[in-house]
Design a protein around this motif. Sequence first.
Motif, PDB file in Angstrom:
ATOM      1  N   GLU A   1       2.033  -0.638   1.927  1.00 58.59           N
ATOM      2  CA  GLU A   1       3.334   0.251   1.124  1.00 58.59           C
ATOM      3  C   GLU A   1       4.269   0.503   2.072  1.00 58.59           C
ATOM      4  O   GLU A   1       4.326   0.763   3.356  1.00 58.59           O
ATOM      5  CB  GLU A   1       2.776   1.793   0.540  1.00 58.59           C
TER       6      GLU A   1
ATOM      7  N   VAL B   1       0.048   6.436  -5.776  1.00 63.87           N
ATOM      8  CA  VAL B   1       0.964   6.463  -5.067  1.00 63.87           C
ATOM      9  C   VAL B   1       1.814   7.882  -4.993  1.00 63.87           C
ATOM     10  O   VAL B   1       2.001   8.735  -4.005  1.00 63.87           O
ATOM     11  CB  VAL B   1       2.185   5.572  -5.099  1.00 63.87           C
TER      12      VAL B   1
ATOM     13  N   ALA C   1       4.641  -7.355   1.282  1.00 60.52           N
ATOM     14  CA  ALA C   1       5.395  -5.894   1.271  1.00 60.52           C
ATOM     15  C   ALA C   1       6.632  -5.882   2.209  1.00 60.52           C
ATOM     16  O   ALA C   1       7.740  -5.496   1.775  1.00 60.52           O
ATOM     17  CB  ALA C   1       4.348  -4.875   1.876  1.00 60.52           C
TER      18      ALA C   1
ATOM     19  N   THR D   1      -4.415   3.022  -3.768  1.00 60.74           N
ATOM     20  CA  THR D   1      -2.976   3.231  -3.238  1.00 60.74           C
ATOM     21  C   THR D   1      -2.725   4.371  -2.775  1.00 60.74           C
ATOM     22  O   THR D   1      -1.379   4.847  -2.482  1.00 60.74           O
ATOM     23  CB  THR D   1      -2.182   2.802  -4.497  1.00 60.74           C
TER      24      THR D   1
ATOM     25  N   VAL E   1       9.036   3.559  -3.378  1.00 65.04           N
ATOM     26  CA  VAL E   1       7.831   2.877  -2.740  1.00 65.04           C
ATOM     27  C   VAL E   1       7.630   1.493  -3.171  1.00 65.04           C
ATOM     28  O   VAL E   1       7.739   1.370  -4.404  1.00 65.04           O
ATOM     29  CB  VAL E   1       6.655   3.728  -2.796  1.00 65.04           C
TER      30      VAL E   1
ATOM     31  N   ILE F   1       8.674   3.234  -8.203  1.00 60.76           N
ATOM     32  CA  ILE F   1       7.388   2.600  -7.428  1.00 60.76           C
ATOM     33  C   ILE F   1       7.611   1.292  -7.947  1.00 60.76           C
ATOM     34  O   ILE F   1       7.610   0.747  -9.092  1.00 60.76           O
ATOM     35  CB  ILE F   1       6.070   3.305  -7.781  1.00 60.76           C
TER      36      ILE F   1
ATOM     37  N   CYS G   1       5.120  -1.214  -3.315  1.00 61.43           N
ATOM     38  CA  CYS G   1       3.482  -1.452  -3.087  1.00 61.43           C
ATOM     39  C   CYS G   1       3.078  -2.594  -3.506  1.00 61.43           C
ATOM     40  O   CYS G   1       3.129  -3.217  -4.572  1.00 61.43           O
ATOM     41  CB  CYS G   1       2.778  -0.212  -4.072  1.00 61.43           C
TER      42      CYS G   1
ATOM     43  N   ALA H   1       0.000   5.897   1.247  1.00 65.31           N
ATOM     44  CA  ALA H   1       1.294   6.699   0.918  1.00 65.31           C
ATOM     45  C   ALA H   1       1.697   7.587   1.876  1.00 65.31           C
ATOM     46  O   ALA H   1       2.669   7.518   2.422  1.00 65.31           O
ATOM     47  CB  ALA H   1       1.234   7.329  -0.399  1.00 65.31           C
TER      48      ALA H   1
ATOM     49  N   THR I   1       5.813  -2.365  -8.007  1.00 64.17           N
ATOM     50  CA  THR I   1       4.458  -2.954  -7.769  1.00 64.17           C
ATOM     51  C   THR I   1       4.369  -4.457  -7.917  1.00 64.17           C
ATOM     52  O   THR I   1       5.106  -5.014  -8.448  1.00 64.17           O
ATOM     53  CB  THR I   1       3.574  -2.261  -8.888  1.00 64.17           C
TER      54      THR I   1
END
Length: 717
Positions: free
Chosen positions: A586, A625, A557, A681, A602, A663, A604, A685, A665
Amino acid sequence: MKNIVSPSFSRRSFIRTSALAGGGMLIGFNLFQACKPEATPPVDISQLNFNDFNAFIKIADNGMVTIFSPNPEIGQGVKTSMPMLIAEELDVLWENVHVVQGALDTKNFTRQVAGGSQSIRHGWEPLRQTGATAKQMLINAAAAKWGVDASECKTNNGVITNSKGEKLGYGEVVKEAANLQVPENVTLKDPKDFKIIGTDAYNVDIDKIITGKPLFGLDYKEDNMLIASVLRPPAFGKKLVDFDDTAAKAISGVNDVVKFGDKIAVLAKDTWTAMQGKKALNANWTSDSKLESTEEHNKILTDLLNGKEFKTLRADGDVKKAFAGADQVIERTYESPFLPHNCMEPMNFFADVTAEKVRLVGPIQTPARTASRVAELLERDVKDVSVEMTRMGGGFGRRLYGDFALEAAEISNLAKKPVKVVYSREDDMSAGIYRPSIKYKISASIKDGQITGYHLKEASVNTNMYGLIPNFFPAGAIENYQVDVAAYDSNITTGAWRAPYTNFLSFAEQSFFDELAEILEIDRIKLRLDLLQKVKGTTDERIQYSPERLEEVIKVAVEKSGWGNAKEGVFQGFSAYYCHNTHVAEVADVVLENDTPVVKKVTCVVDCGIVVNPLGARNQIEGGVIDGIGHAMYGDFSFKDGEPIDKNFNTYRLIRINETPVIETHFIENDIAPTGLGEPTLPPAGAAIANAIKAAKGIRLYKQPFVKHMKAKAPLG
């Protein structure tokens, strides 16, 4: 990974027959580790009905395959991914597979449940055994037909080939296969050989969903069915005194009015008329207990946190001694409100109660439990209760409880008619089973720049909530570690809400660690990684998370998000958490627009083991999320005199489409068996957003929803 597997089922529980209409072979199988191997199939297998077993394969003469999916489908994708496991080992083309929702079968199977993100995890090996066993039977049949050894035969996309190059399709040998013995051992594929698992598969119901075909409970209808709209007590703690139904019965189309307990049902041929009839009822109520308000809840929870009546769930070392000898003790309190579930599809259920049987149809996460409760309510044998599952327009824990199904059964029993109970949105929000209001007090002792003690206290509404998870991070990482819980009983109904235990706890703990890093003046990522090093090699079997796997998602991450190298004006917040057997990290990117924090992106990173259906998995991750962000930022639900203040979306705030971030991933690739994905997830968040807001505004948040409490705070610098 072991590939040679002895089936964990008895031969008697593995059902196969060729006596199907149109020919073919039907294969049934106890799917789960907790199966009942003593279950006996019907004596006359030729009379099998598709509703007799909750999961089996039908192979037709033309080679087409029907796979029955056993678990409830609430949007988490198991109706697609569970059959993918069978199809992979059966070695057929996915486009030649037709998926059908199975019905409840308490005789042969257990854990037909949608909850806890456990369906794929529990079905991973048994489901694959189903497909592999069926494939081996087909191979054995083809080998016998050719007069060769089965070891000389291979399969590919529903076709069996021998060493001479001769070929037979599955449909050409299903009748012979149905008469063979069930193999003692089967060979499961090595993950490197997967052709279906790990590839994107569209939701098997997607065409019906986007074209409006009937799939959901609200879609279900029968010709002689009545719709029931129920008037319930207007506040928790009130009871029905009396009522006048004259005006309701005067409405054209109202068929009947039925009282049951402290509720009144108006029955009509259509939903609108039933709801108008309910509005026309004139009822009087009395209070049988104190009518609670949010302010009272907050005071009670604060008193609990500061009291001494706690239950200790885990105690390592000596927290009191560590605190007494500390250079500094940090203590913070975190608060969350009640939250409704607000499924897109309001609660509903169909029941037809007759002298011979009780037939239930609708969206339910716990069909077996619901059948048992209905049987108890009506004083019937549970064997006389059947449950057919429809697709659900969301569950999030609300449909675990089945109170709406019990209402339908009781009304049908009294009215002597088939009935479908339908909630309005106002019914759904005011007669809910809510996420309880919770307060956490977290304390840490610091000695010589090190964290020497950690004490987590929970005060929650109602003892029926699940409490804390004492063996998640940072358990094992801090020598003196204690987790205590306390609760008080409320007449406001509470229960599981998406990612129970952790949906708010993750925000509290991960925000607390960020603040500890600031106080210790060390890098917040380093703080977490250093703590994880202390858990590696532990012999403590209570520890549920993997420090190695949590460390990896953190590092990935940091890399993928560009942590520490964000563009000017972008503020980042970090969070990492383990729940539902899955490790997640995250990073939230927040910008200020008109001095208001806006979540733009975000990143993730998820370690959920082998990803069965990446397309469905990404959908679950993104949904989790967004749900986590929305409720952390905006979710607020209060009571006044036992009555919910917000009853529809005109006053209750949900995240809006223009507020959803990008988002990104990333999966950790490995050959570990799959773990949960519907919930993990969501919890991280809130903390990632809160930590980003601190970076952007200098405001450290301790209460949800953030938007509400940011207005009450001034920047801290």
